[in-house]
Design a protein around this motif. Structure first.
Motif, PDB file in Angstrom:
ATOM      1  N   UNK A 135       0.819  -1.210   0.000  1.00 18.60           N
ATOM      2  CA  UNK A 135       0.000   0.000   0.000  1.00 18.60           C
ATOM      3  C   UNK A 135       0.855   1.263   0.000  1.00 18.60           C
ATOM      4  N   UNK A 136       0.265   2.329  -0.530  1.00 18.72           N
ATOM      5  CA  UNK A 136       0.854   3.670  -0.465  1.00 18.72           C
ATOM      6  C   UNK A 136       0.032   4.485   0.530  1.00 18.72           C
ATOM      7  N   UNK A 137       0.587   4.852   1.683  1.00 14.45           N
ATOM      8  CA  UNK A 137      -0.169   5.618   2.673  1.00 14.45           C
ATOM      9  C   UNK A 137      -0.562   6.998   2.140  1.00 14.45           C
ATOM     10  N   UNK A 138      -1.802   7.360   2.319  1.00 17.77           N
ATOM     11  CA  UNK A 138      -2.293   8.689   1.938  1.00 17.77           C
ATOM     12  C   UNK A 138      -2.347   9.600   3.156  1.00 17.77           C
ATOM     13  N   UNK A 139      -2.926   9.110   4.247  1.00 22.82           N
ATOM     14  CA  UNK A 139      -2.959   9.915   5.462  1.00 22.82           C
ATOM     15  C   UNK A 139      -3.807   9.285   6.553  1.00 22.82           C
ATOM     16  N   UNK A 140      -3.336   9.382   7.784  1.00 20.90           N
ATOM     17  CA  UNK A 140      -4.189   8.988   8.905  1.00 20.90           C
ATOM     18  C   UNK A 140      -5.237  10.063   9.090  1.00 20.90           C
ATOM     19  N   UNK A 141      -6.452   9.653   9.441  1.00 13.94           N
ATOM     20  CA  UNK A 141      -7.565  10.586   9.531  1.00 13.94           C
ATOM     21  C   UNK A 141      -7.988  10.833  10.972  1.00 13.94           C
ATOM     22  N   UNK A 142      -8.283   9.767  11.712  1.00 15.48           N
ATOM     23  CA  UNK A 142      -8.783   9.955  13.081  1.00 15.48           C
ATOM     24  C   UNK A 142      -8.160   8.933  14.031  1.00 15.48           C
ATOM     25  N   UNK A 143      -8.272   9.238  15.323  1.00 12.10           N
ATOM     26  CA  UNK A 143      -7.995   8.263  16.376  1.00 12.10           C
ATOM     27  C   UNK A 143      -9.216   8.219  17.289  1.00 12.10           C
ATOM     28  N   UNK A 144      -9.403   7.110  17.952  1.00  5.84           N
ATOM     29  CA  UNK A 144     -10.529   6.971  18.874  1.00  5.84           C
ATOM     30  C   UNK A 144     -10.281   5.775  19.777  1.00  5.84           C
ATOM     31  N   UNK A 145     -11.308   5.339  20.497  1.00  8.68           N
ATOM     32  CA  UNK A 145     -11.185   4.185  21.381  1.00  8.68           C
ATOM     33  C   UNK A 145     -12.501   3.417  21.348  1.00  8.68           C
ATOM     34  N   UNK A 146     -12.637   2.473  22.260  1.00 10.68           N
ATOM     35  CA  UNK A 146     -13.824   1.623  22.282  1.00 10.68           C
ATOM     36  C   UNK A 146     -14.495   1.680  23.647  1.00 10.68           C
ATOM     37  N   UNK A 147     -15.737   1.204  23.668  1.00  7.72           N
ATOM     38  CA  UNK A 147     -16.531   1.186  24.890  1.00  7.72           C
ATOM     39  C   UNK A 147     -16.967  -0.247  25.161  1.00  7.72           C
ATOM     40  N   UNK A 148     -16.857  -0.677  26.407  1.00  3.11           N
ATOM     41  CA  UNK A 148     -17.390  -1.971  26.826  1.00  3.11           C
ATOM     42  C   UNK A 148     -18.894  -1.819  27.004  1.00  3.11           C
ATOM     43  N   UNK A 149     -19.666  -2.562  26.194  1.00  8.43           N
ATOM     44  CA  UNK A 149     -21.111  -2.412  26.160  1.00  8.43           C
ATOM     45  C   UNK A 149     -21.831  -3.650  26.694  1.00  8.43           C
ATOM     46  N   UNK A 150     -22.896  -3.408  27.458  1.00 12.11           N
ATOM     47  CA  UNK A 150     -23.761  -4.473  27.961  1.00 12.11           C
ATOM     48  C   UNK A 150     -25.209  -3.995  27.849  1.00 12.11           C
ATOM     49  N   UNK A 151     -26.163  -4.891  28.109  1.00 13.60           N
ATOM     50  CA  UNK A 151     -27.564  -4.488  28.123  1.00 13.60           C
ATOM     51  C   UNK A 151     -27.838  -3.615  29.356  1.00 13.60           C
TER      52      UNK A 151
END
Length: 332
Positions: free
Chosen positions: A127-143
């Motif tokens: 691949x040829x890198x074009x650009x990183x766009x965003x960073x984020x994280x995750x959430x532990x989800x339950x009912x």
């Protein structure tokens, strides 16, 4: 014509027979002209995860901007499966002309090296890198009616179930998060693979799963709608969007899963095309309305240009490989 092109032409004349050199020159001129005129037709942006997933949401925003600024259609295609490797492989094998792009993530371009057996592409070489766009994280989800409400209560409850909890994942980051529950919290689960994060979250809502991890772009809407409840976040610090959710690392030191999305093209894509795409993406991220829209769904604008995105990907491959090994994740 630039000096670098003239140098190539001179070298061709010295090393090749006249007929072969002439053919090579014609190809070179055609490629140079095509790159200068880019784009002259529709661009295909492949998203290796399902519609509605975080990468899909961002890809559709970028596609609209590229349409507006480049004057050509940008068609978003979802090519899902195998933790994003199916879509990534398709782009890796596409013509390097700038008309097929990939919304890459930490899963396709870092985690899969350790998580997918016999990976059919190289996230660096292909691949040829074009650009990183965003960073984020995750959430532990339950009912909403899940017995535990705090991280500490979740750990205690999870341990008491002796591995009976089911945990769905649809990305490398979600799979890593489940593995870190076991590594840092001694919470053992039955991990279940899905084609994407939205599908795993949907089965938590329906009661078919005990829990899942989802990026902010998906988790926020489900929490606000009362369909799911968040226990904690995988980032090292709290987010302004969900200030009541603590980092899981507060109760499980060492727990850290941060994720990113970015644009890549097939290796060999002309530098002028990559530069134009990178400039358009950076300009989009610099718009106040873009920043507001991304932050509204839990995504942090974090552009890296091609020259910085390349070493970033290389470092991420090493980081995710080491984390997968430490967490005991076996390639699938």
């Amino acid at each position: 014509m630039g000096e670098n092109v003239m140098s190539i032409l001179s070298g061709l004349r010295r090393r090749l027979p006249s007929c072969m050199a002439a053919a090579a020159l014609l190809i070179l001129f055609a490629c140079t002209a095509a790159a200068q005129d880019y784009p002259t037709r529709a661009i295909r942006l492949v998203v290796p995860f399902p519609a509605g997933a975080g990468p899909d949401q961002v890809a559709r925003m970028i596609a609209q901007h590229l349409r507006d600024t480049m004057g050509q259609p940008v068609v978003v295609e979802n090519r899902t499966g195998a933790l994003g490797s199916i879509g990534a492989q398709e782009v890796a094998r596409s013509a390097p002309d700038g008309y097929t792009l990939l919304m890459a993530t930490n899963t396709t371009h870092a985690a899969n090296v350790a998580m997918v057996r016999r990976l059919s592409y190289d996230p660096v070489a292909d691949f040829a890198p074009v650009g990183r766009v965003i960073t984020t994280a995750m959430v532990l989800l339950v009912k909403p009616d899940f017995p535990a409400r705090t991280v500490q209560e979740f750990i205690a409850y999870g341990r008491s179930r002796n591995g009976e909890l089911t945990a769905g994942y649809g990305s490398g980051a979600a799979q890593m998060s489940i593995a870190q529950l076991r590594r840092f919290g001694d919470v053992r689960t039955v991990a279940v693979s899905y084609r994407g994060v939205p599908q795993a979250a949907g089965d938590v809502i329906s009661g078919n799963l005990s829990l899942s991890f989802a990026d902010y772009a998906i988790a926020l809407a489900q929490i606000q709608g009362g369909l799911l409840r968040g226990i904690g976040v995988t980032a090292a610090t709290r987010t302004e969007l969900m200030p009541d959710l603590p980092p899981l690392a507060e109760a499980m030191p060492g727990f850290d899963v941060t994720i990113w999305y970015g644009l890549v093209a097939p290796a060999g894509t002309p530098g002028s095309v990559v530069t134009r795409l990178a400039g358009a993406t950076q300009a989009w991220l610099a718009m106040p309305e873009t920043r507001s829209r991304l932050l509204g769904i839990g995504l942090n604008p974090a552009f890296l240009p091609p020259a910085e995105f390349d070493p970033f990907i290389r470092a991420e491959v090493q980081r995710w490989t080491a984390n997968a090994k430490a967490a005991g994740i076996e390639p699938e």
